[in-house]
Scaffold this active site. Structure first.
Site, short mmCIF file in Angstrom:
data_model
loop_
_atom_site.label_atom_id
_atom_site.label_comp_id
_atom_site.label_asym_id
_atom_site.label_seq_id
_atom_site.Cartn_x
_atom_site.Cartn_y
_atom_site.Cartn_z
N ASN A 10 0.87 -1.18 0.00
CA ASN A 10 0.00 0.00 0.00
C ASN A 10 0.91 1.23 0.00
O ASN A 10 1.48 1.56 1.03
CB ASN A 10 -0.91 -0.02 1.24
CG ASN A 10 -1.75 1.26 1.34
OD1 ASN A 10 -1.85 2.02 0.37
ND2 ASN A 10 -2.34 1.49 2.50
N LYS A 12 0.08 4.22 -0.21
CA LYS A 12 -0.60 5.40 0.35
C LYS A 12 -0.37 6.60 -0.57
O LYS A 12 -0.26 6.42 -1.78
CB LYS A 12 -0.13 5.68 1.78
CG LYS A 12 -0.14 4.43 2.66
CD LYS A 12 0.00 4.75 4.11
CE LYS A 12 0.25 3.49 4.90
NZ LYS A 12 -0.27 3.56 6.24
N HIS A 97 -9.86 0.88 4.40
CA HIS A 97 -8.60 1.10 5.12
C HIS A 97 -8.88 2.02 6.30
O HIS A 97 -9.69 2.95 6.19
CB HIS A 97 -7.55 1.70 4.18
CG HIS A 97 -6.18 1.70 4.78
ND1 HIS A 97 -5.79 2.64 5.70
CD2 HIS A 97 -5.12 0.86 4.60
CE1 HIS A 97 -4.54 2.38 6.08
NE2 HIS A 97 -4.12 1.31 5.43
N GLU A 99 -7.38 4.45 7.45
CA GLU A 99 -7.19 5.88 7.17
C GLU A 99 -8.42 6.44 6.45
O GLU A 99 -8.75 7.62 6.61
CB GLU A 99 -5.90 6.09 6.37
CG GLU A 99 -4.68 5.86 7.26
CD GLU A 99 -3.43 5.39 6.54
OE1 GLU A 99 -3.33 5.52 5.30
OE2 GLU A 99 -2.52 4.88 7.23
N GLU A 168 -5.94 -5.33 10.13
CA GLU A 168 -4.95 -4.29 10.38
C GLU A 168 -5.29 -3.56 11.68
O GLU A 168 -6.12 -2.63 11.66
CB GLU A 168 -4.94 -3.27 9.23
CG GLU A 168 -4.58 -3.85 7.89
CD GLU A 168 -3.96 -2.78 7.00
OE1 GLU A 168 -2.82 -2.99 6.57
OE2 GLU A 168 -4.60 -1.74 6.76
N GLY A 174 1.75 2.00 10.64
CA GLY A 174 2.69 3.11 10.54
C GLY A 174 3.32 3.51 11.86
O GLY A 174 3.94 4.57 11.96
N SER A 212 2.78 -2.41 10.26
CA SER A 212 4.22 -2.42 10.51
C SER A 212 4.87 -3.78 10.20
O SER A 212 5.82 -4.18 10.86
CB SER A 212 4.53 -1.98 11.95
OG SER A 212 4.09 -0.65 12.14
#
Ligand code: PEP
Length: 254
Positions: A10, A12, A97, A99, A168, A174, A212
């Site tokens: 990904n 991003k 996701h 985010e 996730e 991150g 991560s």
């Protein structure tokens, strides 16, 4: 049943025409030297779909998008439909996701509708689920991921075995803080059981871990019984790190 591992990067909101070319050139060269089964995909920012489509042509790297509209077309400024993504050879799309859920207020229902549009266009949705740190500490992890997946199952029941699920934990994305292989496996087993109740083909659904994942921790995570691959953010931007994760996935299939 042995499921072929899937490693999806990904990117991003990272990349440039020049950086994408360099990264994919290094990945293509590195993959040529690797043996064993593993599906590899990169989820790129929408403006780069056409560029990356041509950069991965003739390689084993699959094209993925990072989001899709829940609508078919019309007055939805800024959005891209599943049909549009398909025109660029998009094979996978991330939906839900964290985010997107966090910064764009995407609800479970919206995520389910996005998965439905992707499936109808022949694109495999990678449905992301995961709890926040506060939810984990409150003992709500299983309830949260079950609720998030249930919305997708409810809307897409008839073709639920065609999806990919990525667990996730939000606190691991991150942050450099990874779920332990045992923590991840525990959640994956719950998701597998939920899928089994919804479809006779739960064994077919790849369950990815994301948060991560890196070259150092991938092998142990990927060795877990219900972890069928990884959704990799930061480490997917570094060719050598991403290649090492892919090599670790291949090793588990050997
Ligand atoms: C992600 O963006 O889905 C992700 C897992 O990011 P990272 O690997 O950087 O934690």
């Amino acid at each position: 049943m042995a499921r072929t591992k899937l490693i999806a990067g990904n990117w991003k909101m990272n990349g440039s025409l020049a950086a994408n070319e360099a990264l994919l050139g290094a990945l293509r060269a590195g993959l040529e030297g690797q043996q064993g089964a593993c599906t590899v995909a990169v989820a790129v920012p929408a403006p780069y779909l056409a560029q990356v489509q041509s950069l991965v042509a003739g390689s084993a790297i699959q094209l993925a998008a990072q989001d899709v509209s829940q609508h078919d077309g019309g007055a939805y400024t800024g959005e891209a439909s599943a049909t549009m993504l398909r025109e660029f050879g998009t094979r996978y799309v991330l939906v839900g996701h964290s985010e997107r859920r966090q910064y764009h207020g995407e609800s479970d229902a919206a995520v389910a509708a996005k998965a439905q549009k992707a499936l109808a266009a022949g694109i495999t949705p990678i449905v992301c689920v995961g709890e926040t740190l506060a939810e984990r500490e409150a003992g709500q992890t299983m309830d949260v991921v079950r609720r998030q997946l249930a919305a997708v199952v409810h809307t897409n029941g008839h073709c639920i075995s065609e999806i990919v699920v990525a667990y996730e934990p939000v606190w691991a994305i991150g942050t450099g803080r990874t779920a332990t292989p045992q923590q991840a496996q525990e959640v994956h087993a719950v998701l597998r059981a939920q899928l089994a109740a919804a479809t006779g083909q739960a064994d077919r659904v790849p369950l990815l871990y994301g948060g991560s994942m890196n070259a150092a921790n991938a092998a142990e995570l990927l060795a877990q019984a219900d972890i069928d691959g990884g959704l990799v953010g930061g480490a997917s931007l570094k060719a050598q790190d991403f290649l090492q994760i892919i090599a670790a996935a291949r090793a588990t299939q050997a």
